[in-house]
Design a protein around this motif. Structure first.
Motif, PDB file in Angstrom:
ATOM      1  N   CYS A  11      -2.253 -30.242 -23.613  1.00 23.86           N
ATOM      2  CA  CYS A  11      -0.833 -29.901 -23.683  1.00 23.86           C
ATOM      3  C   CYS A  11      -0.556 -28.737 -22.743  1.00 23.86           C
ATOM      4  O   CYS A  11      -1.303 -27.770 -22.714  1.00 23.86           O
ATOM      5  CB  CYS A  11      -0.460 -29.495 -25.104  1.00 23.86           C
ATOM      6  SG  CYS A  11      -0.764 -30.768 -26.342  1.00 23.86           S
ATOM      7  N   GLN A  12       0.524 -28.842 -21.985  1.00 24.44           N
ATOM      8  CA  GLN A  12       0.921 -27.766 -21.079  1.00 24.44           C
ATOM      9  C   GLN A  12       2.033 -26.952 -21.731  1.00 24.44           C
ATOM     10  O   GLN A  12       3.069 -27.506 -22.127  1.00 24.44           O
ATOM     11  CB  GLN A  12       1.400 -28.320 -19.746  1.00 24.44           C
ATOM     12  CG  GLN A  12       1.703 -27.236 -18.735  1.00 24.44           C
ATOM     13  CD  GLN A  12       2.297 -27.796 -17.454  1.00 24.44           C
ATOM     14  OE1 GLN A  12       3.181 -28.645 -17.497  1.00 24.44           O
ATOM     15  NE2 GLN A  12       1.816 -27.313 -16.326  1.00 24.44           N
ATOM     16  N   ARG A  13       1.806 -25.655 -21.827  1.00 29.93           N
ATOM     17  CA  ARG A  13       2.812 -24.770 -22.415  1.00 29.93           C
ATOM     18  C   ARG A  13       4.055 -24.729 -21.523  1.00 29.93           C
ATOM     19  O   ARG A  13       3.966 -24.917 -20.319  1.00 29.93           O
ATOM     20  CB  ARG A  13       2.236 -23.378 -22.606  1.00 29.93           C
ATOM     21  CG  ARG A  13       1.098 -23.370 -23.634  1.00 29.93           C
ATOM     22  CD  ARG A  13       0.498 -22.019 -23.787  1.00 29.93           C
ATOM     23  NE  ARG A  13       1.414 -21.111 -24.449  1.00 29.93           N
ATOM     24  CZ  ARG A  13       1.388 -20.810 -25.747  1.00 29.93           C
ATOM     25  NH1 ARG A  13       0.501 -21.348 -26.526  1.00 29.93           N
ATOM     26  NH2 ARG A  13       2.265 -19.960 -26.248  1.00 29.93           N
ATOM     27  N   GLY A  14       5.171 -24.456 -22.127  1.00 24.16           N
ATOM     28  CA  GLY A  14       6.424 -24.372 -21.395  1.00 24.16           C
ATOM     29  C   GLY A  14       6.663 -22.988 -20.816  1.00 24.16           C
ATOM     30  O   GLY A  14       5.789 -22.124 -20.846  1.00 24.16           O
ATOM     31  N   PRO A  15       7.869 -22.762 -20.303  1.00 26.40           N
ATOM     32  CA  PRO A  15       8.192 -21.455 -19.708  1.00 26.40           C
ATOM     33  C   PRO A  15       8.348 -20.379 -20.778  1.00 26.40           C
ATOM     34  O   PRO A  15       8.685 -20.664 -21.919  1.00 26.40           O
ATOM     35  CB  PRO A  15       9.522 -21.714 -19.000  1.00 26.40           C
ATOM     36  CG  PRO A  15      10.127 -22.864 -19.723  1.00 26.40           C
ATOM     37  CD  PRO A  15       8.987 -23.709 -20.212  1.00 26.40           C
ATOM     38  N   GLY A  16       8.078 -19.149 -20.367  1.00 25.81           N
ATOM     39  CA  GLY A  16       8.223 -18.008 -21.267  1.00 25.81           C
ATOM     40  C   GLY A  16       6.981 -17.804 -22.122  1.00 25.81           C
ATOM     41  O   GLY A  16       6.139 -18.683 -22.250  1.00 25.81           O
ATOM     42  N   GLY A  17       6.861 -16.640 -22.675  1.00 26.25           N
ATOM     43  CA  GLY A  17       5.744 -16.346 -23.554  1.00 26.25           C
ATOM     44  C   GLY A  17       4.431 -16.220 -22.799  1.00 26.25           C
ATOM     45  O   GLY A  17       4.374 -16.317 -21.575  1.00 26.25           O
ATOM     46  N   SER A  18       3.378 -16.012 -23.569  1.00 30.76           N
ATOM     47  CA  SER A  18       2.070 -15.883 -22.939  1.00 30.76           C
ATOM     48  C   SER A  18       1.587 -17.259 -22.492  1.00 30.76           C
ATOM     49  O   SER A  18       1.917 -18.281 -23.092  1.00 30.76           O
ATOM     50  CB  SER A  18       1.072 -15.249 -23.905  1.00 30.76           C
ATOM     51  OG  SER A  18       0.865 -16.087 -25.017  1.00 30.76           O
ATOM     52  N   CYS A  19       0.866 -17.290 -21.443  1.00 30.95           N
ATOM     53  CA  CYS A  19       0.227 -18.517 -20.929  1.00 30.95           C
ATOM     54  C   CYS A  19       1.233 -19.580 -20.464  1.00 30.95           C
ATOM     55  O   CYS A  19       0.939 -20.774 -20.514  1.00 30.95           O
ATOM     56  CB  CYS A  19      -0.714 -19.122 -21.964  1.00 30.95           C
ATOM     57  SG  CYS A  19      -2.028 -18.039 -22.502  1.00 30.95           S
ATOM     58  N   GLN A  20       2.405 -19.157 -19.983  1.00 31.40           N
ATOM     59  CA  GLN A  20       3.378 -20.165 -19.566  1.00 31.40           C
ATOM     60  C   GLN A  20       2.789 -21.093 -18.507  1.00 31.40           C
ATOM     61  O   GLN A  20       2.088 -20.655 -17.609  1.00 31.40           O
ATOM     62  CB  GLN A  20       4.670 -19.520 -19.091  1.00 31.40           C
ATOM     63  CG  GLN A  20       4.588 -18.742 -17.803  1.00 31.40           C
ATOM     64  CD  GLN A  20       5.953 -18.211 -17.397  1.00 31.40           C
ATOM     65  OE1 GLN A  20       6.985 -18.558 -17.959  1.00 31.40           O
ATOM     66  NE2 GLN A  20       5.964 -17.352 -16.399  1.00 31.40           N
ATOM     67  N   PHE A  21       3.017 -22.384 -18.688  1.00 31.30           N
ATOM     68  CA  PHE A  21       2.596 -23.479 -17.811  1.00 31.30           C
ATOM     69  C   PHE A  21       1.078 -23.682 -17.734  1.00 31.30           C
ATOM     70  O   PHE A  21       0.608 -24.473 -16.933  1.00 31.30           O
ATOM     71  CB  PHE A  21       3.202 -23.355 -16.413  1.00 31.30           C
ATOM     72  CG  PHE A  21       4.710 -23.348 -16.443  1.00 31.30           C
ATOM     73  CD1 PHE A  21       5.420 -24.453 -16.908  1.00 31.30           C
ATOM     74  CD2 PHE A  21       5.414 -22.231 -16.042  1.00 31.30           C
ATOM     75  CE1 PHE A  21       6.804 -24.433 -16.953  1.00 31.30           C
ATOM     76  CE2 PHE A  21       6.809 -22.206 -16.089  1.00 31.30           C
ATOM     77  CZ  PHE A  21       7.500 -23.317 -16.546  1.00 31.30           C
ATOM     78  N   LEU A  22       0.317 -22.984 -18.569  1.00 30.39           N
ATOM     79  CA  LEU A  22      -1.121 -23.238 -18.617  1.00 30.39           C
ATOM     80  C   LEU A  22      -1.392 -24.345 -19.637  1.00 30.39           C
ATOM     81  O   LEU A  22      -0.562 -24.659 -20.479  1.00 30.39           O
ATOM     82  CB  LEU A  22      -1.886 -21.962 -19.014  1.00 30.39           C
ATOM     83  CG  LEU A  22      -1.774 -20.783 -18.050  1.00 30.39           C
ATOM     84  CD1 LEU A  22      -2.623 -19.614 -18.540  1.00 30.39           C
ATOM     85  CD2 LEU A  22      -2.174 -21.173 -16.642  1.00 30.39           C
ATOM     86  N   TRP A  23      -2.573 -24.931 -19.539  1.00 30.73           N
ATOM     87  CA  TRP A  23      -2.954 -26.045 -20.407  1.00 30.73           C
ATOM     88  C   TRP A  23      -3.721 -25.521 -21.610  1.00 30.73           C
ATOM     89  O   TRP A  23      -4.398 -24.503 -21.542  1.00 30.73           O
ATOM     90  CB  TRP A  23      -3.769 -27.059 -19.621  1.00 30.73           C
ATOM     91  CG  TRP A  23      -2.931 -27.742 -18.586  1.00 30.73           C
ATOM     92  CD1 TRP A  23      -2.714 -27.325 -17.304  1.00 30.73           C
ATOM     93  CD2 TRP A  23      -2.162 -28.928 -18.752  1.00 30.73           C
ATOM     94  NE1 TRP A  23      -1.850 -28.184 -16.664  1.00 30.73           N
ATOM     95  CE2 TRP A  23      -1.501 -29.180 -17.528  1.00 30.73           C
ATOM     96  CE3 TRP A  23      -1.964 -29.804 -19.811  1.00 30.73           C
ATOM     97  CZ2 TRP A  23      -0.671 -30.284 -17.339  1.00 30.73           C
ATOM     98  CZ3 TRP A  23      -1.138 -30.910 -19.618  1.00 30.73           C
ATOM     99  CH2 TRP A  23      -0.497 -31.134 -18.398  1.00 30.73           C
TER     100      TRP A  23
END
Length: 120
Positions: A11-23
């Motif tokens: 799952c790829q995290r969305g924008p904002g917060g920690s780890c944005q756009f990381l898997w």
């Protein structure tokens, strides 16, 4: 979570917060009175609309983010029913274990990716 083709769900995290756009691997925070296995089943239903069968504990780590230390438990699981549908994630993918290193993971998940590559 593996499917019948031995692919692992990412799952790829969305924008904002920690780890944005990381898997990351699917999961979430344990609620009061809930076991880790029950948490994983609930989170997969809520966030991905799938039913899974949790097998055994694969890895356990603690990761220190700047704002806090978090304990992570990674379970082996298999897809029972449903087609993963992203609701809180930017994207989801089924990936063969030998292709995991092609993705940029959240720091807490990196050691699990390495362990998965050792056994494949």
């Amino acid at each position: 979570i593996k499917n019948s083709d031995n692919e692992i769900l990412l799952c790829q995290r969305g924008p904002g917060g920690s780890c944005q756009f990381l898997w990351e691997f699917p999961g979430g925070k344990i609620e009061l009175g809930e076991s880790p296995e029950e948490c994983l089943i609930r989170e997969c239903r809520e966030e991905l609309e799938i039913d899974i069968e949790v097998q055994d504990l694969f890895a356990q780590t603690t990761f220190s983010y700047p704002e806090m230390d978090i304990e992570f438990m990674f379970f082996s699981a298999s897809l029972k029913n449903g087609v993963p549908t992203p609701s809180v994630h930017n994207s989801i993918k089924w990936v063969l274990p030998d292709k995991l290193k092609e993705y940029e993971f959240c720091p807490a998940d990196v050691s699990v990716v390495e362990k998965l590559n050792e056994i494949e």
